[in-house]
Enzyme design. Sequence first.
Site, PDB file in Angstrom:
ATOM      1  N   LYS A   1      -2.472  16.064  15.363  1.00 14.76           N
ATOM      2  CA  LYS A   1      -1.920  14.734  15.074  1.00 14.76           C
ATOM      3  C   LYS A   1      -0.991  14.783  13.870  1.00 14.76           C
ATOM      4  O   LYS A   1       0.047  14.091  13.836  1.00 14.76           O
ATOM      5  CB  LYS A   1      -3.058  13.738  14.865  1.00 14.76           C
TER       6      LYS A   1
ATOM      7  N   ARG B   1      -2.636 -11.673  -1.518  1.00 10.63           N
ATOM      8  CA  ARG B   1      -2.997 -10.966  -2.737  1.00 10.63           C
ATOM      9  C   ARG B   1      -2.718 -11.845  -3.953  1.00 10.63           C
ATOM     10  O   ARG B   1      -1.767 -12.641  -3.969  1.00 10.63           O
ATOM     11  CB  ARG B   1      -2.206  -9.663  -2.856  1.00 10.63           C
TER      12      ARG B   1
ATOM     13  N   SER C   1     -10.504  -4.653  -8.509  1.00  9.86           N
ATOM     14  CA  SER C   1      -9.212  -3.977  -8.650  1.00  9.86           C
ATOM     15  C   SER C   1      -8.486  -4.393  -9.926  1.00  9.86           C
ATOM     16  O   SER C   1      -7.690  -3.622 -10.463  1.00  9.86           O
ATOM     17  CB  SER C   1      -8.336  -4.252  -7.427  1.00  9.86           C
TER      18      SER C   1
ATOM     19  N   ARG D   1      -9.472  -2.120 -12.529  1.00  4.70           N
ATOM     20  CA  ARG D   1      -8.888  -0.806 -12.270  1.00  4.70           C
ATOM     21  C   ARG D   1      -7.388  -0.776 -12.570  1.00  4.70           C
ATOM     22  O   ARG D   1      -6.734   0.241 -12.337  1.00  4.70           O
ATOM     23  CB  ARG D   1      -9.125  -0.393 -10.810  1.00  4.70           C
TER      24      ARG D   1
END
Length: 340
Positions: free
Chosen positions: A73, A149, A180, A183
């Site tokens: 692939k 978002r 997040s 982070r």
Amino acid sequence: MEKHTGTEDESNPNARTIEVLKQMMDYYDRTNEHWKTIAYRKAIAALKKRTRKITTKEEALAIPFIGSRLAGKIEEIVFTNRLRRLENTNFDSADIALQLFLKIYGVGHSQASLWINQGHRTLNDLLTKATLTTNQKIGIEHIDDFATRIPRDEVEHHGRIVRNAIHKEDPAIEITIGGSCRRGAPDSGDVDFIITKPDASMETLRTIILDTVIPSLFQHHYLRHALASSTARSDGSKWHGCATLPGSKIWHRIDFLLVPHAEMGAALIYFTGNDIFNRSIRLLASRKGMRLNQRGLWTDVLRGGKRERMTQGALLESRDERKIFGLLGVPWRPPEHRVC
């Protein structure tokens, strides 16, 4: 054990191959094909470490965790810029519906598959033909909102509103935005508030947050709807709901996570993520005869033949993130490096 600097994806010579493999992995994740999802995740992680472009099946086969089928692939993606297996999924009406239904808040694979088996394919099908809970109706009504978002500056705006409301009641309460945002990401899917207070009981914290702050935020039209609440454990509580910023009509997901101060180190690891980092560090703890969860790091944990936990074990550390990393033999990784 390796840090994430935030530049790997941009500079990796295999970026296009990784992008297509991620889409295929997401398909297998949606269809609950656990082992294929893991195989693709390992292959992606291995490709991210390559410093040159992998172009042939033979080159791919030489990389750990990449077998013959995946190697083929990879070669197909490189030479055709496409993957026929992935394109075939785009014509599968059931998978298209599954992708859509899994975007609804609170809907997992089991519920989405049930609706598909009942013949539903669109949101209108669900609204007009299916029996829905209140939360499912909210999830459908705001499916686009919840998928939007949240830019970092808006996350910080949410943070100011919540901090002001909480500190009005008790300035000693500590609030950390996890996920997040912690982070260092430029945007987030939701906003997780990790809330604690030194030398305070959980009952005190619940009374302030659940009985006073949250009702006040509803009165000021910041909070819009409660989705779930849990106070079953004596040492922690969760409240999940939706909020809007002043002047905005977009509903965002908001979580209040109440944590005993003595458990903040373990809670910060757990609620910072990302999910692959969390699974990896918990697996490492398990292989060392320990157990790591949002409450702490435990040793002398006895397990049965199928890895069932038979004893709680002895608590090693729960308050300090760095100490937990050290006890596991993992180099300290600040939140922005915990991206796998």
